[in-house]
Design an enzyme around this catalytic site. Sequence first.
Site, PDB file in Angstrom:
ATOM      1  CB  SER A  23     -18.505  26.682  16.465  1.00  0.00           C
ATOM      2  OG  SER A  23     -19.036  27.227  15.284  1.00  0.00           O
ATOM      3  CG  ASP A  79     -13.924  32.374  13.336  1.00  0.00           C
ATOM      4  OD1 ASP A  79     -14.827  32.215  12.495  1.00  0.00           O
ATOM      5  OD2 ASP A  79     -13.998  31.958  14.508  1.00  0.00           O
ATOM      6  CG  HIS A 102     -14.856  28.666  12.794  1.00  0.00           C
ATOM      7  ND1 HIS A 102     -15.361  29.358  13.875  1.00  0.00           N
ATOM      8  CD2 HIS A 102     -15.632  27.553  12.671  1.00  0.00           C
ATOM      9  CE1 HIS A 102     -16.405  28.710  14.370  1.00  0.00           C
ATOM     10  NE2 HIS A 102     -16.579  27.604  13.665  1.00  0.00           N
TER      11      HIS A 102
END
Length: 406
Positions: free
Chosen positions: A188, A346, A376
């Site tokens: 991320s 996501d 995610h």
Amino acid sequence: MRLRWVGAVLLSAAAYYVYLPLPSGVSEPWKLMLLDALFRSFIRASHVAHSLGACHRVHLLNRAITWVEATDARSSPTVHVTDTTLGGVPTRVFHPVGGAELKRGVIYFHGGGWALCSGRMRSYDLISRRMAEDLDAVIMSVDYRLAPEAVFPDQYHDALAASRTFLSAEVLRRYGIDPERLCVSGDSAGGNLAAAVVQELTSDPTQTVNFKLQALIYPVLQALDFLTPSYQQNQDVPILYRPLMVQFWLEYLGADSSLEPFLLANNHSSLDQPAISAATRSKLNWTALLPAERRKNFQPVVRERGLGGLLGKVPGLTDVRAAPLLAEQDVLRRTPKAYVMTCEFDVLRDDGLMYVRRLRDAGVAVTSDHYEDGFHGCMAFAVPPMMSSVGGRSLNNYIRWLDQNL
């Protein structure tokens, strides 16, 4: 009887709060619903505390996460764990016991929107231990500074300083790491930092030792288009909702939160913004960079006119150190072999897939690992207590790729 009625009402209320309609393809949706319900509760409490002036909303949220997840540096018979610093940045080191004399090395940057989490969290700690054991590798998990106290480029500078030190002869010698078998990785926001750092270091002619691999886990790579197909498709899918990602960007770039609606509407990347050239737009033109099965029936949202002077207020939106997808082709060409994990459900899916295409166009060998049932943060679901099928598969495949290529 009355207690039964009260219990039934409370149970119904809890179920109503937890339940969230999710796409049918999401892996083990009830586990994601339970995590999201907990996360939403923390977020709402943090917003209340912020509005009352008790503390910044990020502080309360981070304290809650730390209280639940923080763990000490505890060694085991197979992995020696210590807390130290790397280039002045707090870092947890996982060193496998025994094994090869020279070990592989991975520097890892955690996710959390540049504002939350830590490599000392139990989930990151367990994943790093697993990597150290399975790869017989030294894993260095970096705790860069966080927003709101630190804003761009502070996090980037921390990641760069830690990486330069990781690559130094002194550190490689001290930990017995093979200078030919080094990887930079992150998930991320950490994937963002990993991509930005590897672009910088591989473009530096004075850097004598460099990374062999880059491994990016559902990375966030651009902030000019918040209406890509994946942002449109997954805007209401937990745990990373579209408005939350915009809020993270504004915190990271030190911008006013009142700009959120302008970014959500793509007013910041309107055609009348002189700071965004046609060449820049081509680097995130998803109609050309994404395969048809990801574009689906979604249409680009490009505004003719936007908020004047917005990019002047938030110059980081077009800074390649914050948005590695905007890098020039010759910069990408110098970067090492890559692994990019993406998940169907996501908002950041298309960031990763566009980067895969741009890296390949630059001649970089890329493994694109996509999970049709993924969401995610799913790799954190590879460890207890919220273990899931897609979490286990994603972690196993990530480690397998490292083992085969590092």
